[in-house]
Enzyme design. Structure first.
Site, mmCIF file in Angstrom:
data_model
loop_
_atom_site.group_PDB
_atom_site.id
_atom_site.type_symbol
_atom_site.label_atom_id
_atom_site.label_comp_id
_atom_site.label_asym_id
_atom_site.label_seq_id
_atom_site.Cartn_x
_atom_site.Cartn_y
_atom_site.Cartn_z
ATOM 1 N N ASP A 1 19.890 31.017 -16.936
ATOM 2 C CA ASP A 1 20.089 32.469 -17.104
ATOM 3 C C ASP A 1 21.310 32.804 -17.959
ATOM 4 O OD1 ASP A 1 17.909 33.109 -15.600
ATOM 5 O OD2 ASP A 1 19.024 33.619 -13.780
ATOM 6 N N LYS B 1 22.214 41.068 -13.427
ATOM 7 C CA LYS B 1 20.884 41.402 -13.994
ATOM 8 C C LYS B 1 19.883 41.575 -12.868
ATOM 9 C CE LYS B 1 18.774 37.302 -13.002
ATOM 10 N NZ LYS B 1 17.817 37.150 -11.934
HETATM 11 P P1 ATP Z 1 20.350 33.423 -10.422
HETATM 12 O O1 ATP Z 1 19.836 34.816 -10.263
HETATM 13 O O2 ATP Z 1 20.761 33.080 -11.834
HETATM 14 O O3 ATP Z 1 19.522 32.379 -9.782
HETATM 15 P P2 ATP Z 1 22.114 33.844 -8.204
HETATM 16 O O4 ATP Z 1 22.543 35.273 -8.267
HETATM 17 O O5 ATP Z 1 20.978 33.556 -7.274
HETATM 18 O O6 ATP Z 1 21.767 33.362 -9.657
HETATM 19 P P3 ATP Z 1 24.858 32.930 -8.188
HETATM 20 O O7 ATP Z 1 25.563 34.085 -7.565
HETATM 21 O O8 ATP Z 1 25.003 32.734 -9.636
HETATM 22 O O9 ATP Z 1 23.304 32.940 -7.768
HETATM 23 O O10 ATP Z 1 25.361 31.635 -7.381
HETATM 24 C C1 ATP Z 1 24.576 30.495 -7.154
HETATM 25 C C2 ATP Z 1 25.495 29.354 -6.728
HETATM 26 O O11 ATP Z 1 26.317 28.996 -7.820
HETATM 27 C C3 ATP Z 1 26.442 29.734 -5.592
HETATM 28 O O12 ATP Z 1 25.992 29.174 -4.401
HETATM 29 C C4 ATP Z 1 27.803 29.167 -5.990
HETATM 30 O O13 ATP Z 1 28.174 28.104 -5.160
HETATM 31 C C5 ATP Z 1 27.634 28.632 -7.406
HETATM 32 N N1 ATP Z 1 28.589 29.225 -8.376
HETATM 33 C C6 ATP Z 1 29.190 28.568 -9.362
HETATM 34 N N2 ATP Z 1 29.979 29.382 -10.095
HETATM 35 C C7 ATP Z 1 29.876 30.610 -9.568
HETATM 36 C C8 ATP Z 1 30.450 31.873 -9.884
HETATM 37 N N3 ATP Z 1 31.304 32.027 -10.911
HETATM 38 N N4 ATP Z 1 30.084 32.931 -9.137
HETATM 39 C C9 ATP Z 1 29.205 32.779 -8.111
HETATM 40 N N5 ATP Z 1 28.660 31.607 -7.746
HETATM 41 C C10 ATP Z 1 28.972 30.530 -8.470
#
Ligand code: ATP
Length: 287
Positions: A136, A10
């Site tokens: 989210d 997203k």
């Molecule tokens: P948001 O935009 O919801 O804040 P994000 O894109 O910043 O999310 P994610 O890629 O979801 O961040 O990852 C955040 C943390 O979650 C990572 O540092 C990772 O260690 C952990 N994590 C747990 N499960 C997953 C997964 N399936 N894929 C990616 N990261 C994951």
């Protein structure tokens, strides 16, 4: 039997923080929309009763810290299911990038297990499970375009914005969402015109959407990751119609109407930034 689910990323067209709540979370008001950059989830039943997660990406935990694991564990506990599963996550979405990759994997796991185990859960029931996993995740159950309020778990669907190209560029650093929210000072925030953005989406006004892109976390992340500002400048100079950081960053996105211009921006950024993607808005709901 094997079930497959797509888990799209997203972007935030608007992200506002209204205040701090008694439970420690921030009260947010944000508009999110899904883009055609997806992880792929494959779930298969196994002999025992354990959950096993494997992923194609380094740095993604494969134990109970994985959000897909948490989703499967919650469903197994809630419905007293003894069956084990193996969850394979083919990661395409950059990790800790502001694109909700982990949340979307968790939401895809809920949709997949609802099918695999014929649980017959409604969207509302899946969203309620999702909200217990992360802020989210509820949005990611249906995807599409929506206003998210509360701590992000209350979802009000919106129509799809007009079709366009999205250039995503992630600088080679990861950002912790919790750290960015902690560093945010609530006084003197330049709040997005979220109502104006909703109205622009409802009337299909592409220019109105581009001119209202706004995220209160952007200046906080720029303090830590100056490349965010540089990428924004390069995208704007190359002619993107609107440019913003997504979520807590550090991924920056640019909206572009015409494919030839999108291609030019994509090519221009590739020499400058490691992870660059040219995708389309998905806009419409997944379920
Ligand atoms: P948001 O935009 O919801 O804040 P994000 O894109 O910043 O999310 P994610 O890629 O979801 O961040 O990852 C955040 C943390 O979650 C990572 O540092 C990772 O260690 C952990 N994590 C747990 N499960 C997953 C997964 N399936 N894929 C990616 N990261 C994951």
């Amino acid at each position: 039997m094997k079930v497959l689910e797509k888990a799209p990323a997203k972007i935030n067209l608007a992200l506002d923080v209204l205040g701090k709540r008694a439970d420690g979370y921030h009260e947010v008001r944000m508009i999110m929309t899904t883009v055609d950059l997806s992880d792929h989830i494959e779930i298969q039943e196994t002999g025992g009763d354990r959950i096993r997660v494997r992923s194609s990406a380094l740095y993604v935990p494969e134990d109970e810290r994985n959000l897909a694991y948490k989703a499967a564990d919650l469903i197994k506990t809630r419905f007293g299911i003894k069956q084990g599963v193996e969850i394979w996550i083919k990661k395409e979405i950059p990790v800790a990038a502001g694109l909700a990759g982990g949340s979307s994997d968790a939401a895809a796991t809920i949709r997949a297990l609802n099918r695999l185990w014929r649980l017959g859960l409604s969207y509302e029931e899946m969203a309620e499970l999702a909200a217990a996993i992360g802020s989210d995740v509820a949005f990611c159950v249906r995807g599409g375009t929506a206003l998210a309020i509360g701590r992000g778990e209350k979802i009000e669907p919106l129509p799809a914005p007009p079709p366009c190209w999205v250039i995503l560029a992630k600088p080679p650093v990861s950002v912790s969402t919790a750290e960015i929210y902690q560093a945010l000072t609530l006084d003197n925030l330049a709040h997005p015109d979220t109502d104006g953005m909703i109205a622009a989406i409802e009337r299909g006004d592409y220019e109105g959407i581009c001119s209202r892109l706004s995220n209160v976390l952007e200046s906080v992340t720029i303090q830590k990751v100056e490349e965010v500002e540089q990428i924004k400048r390069v995208m704007a100079r190359l002619g993107a119609d609107g440019v913003l950081m997504s979520g807590s960053g550090p991924t920056v996105f640019g909206l572009v109407r015409h494919k030839s211009k999108a291609q030019r921006i994509y090519n221009g950024l590739r020499g400058f930034c490691g992870e660059v993607f040219m995708v389309r808005l998905l806009g419409g709901a997944l379920i």
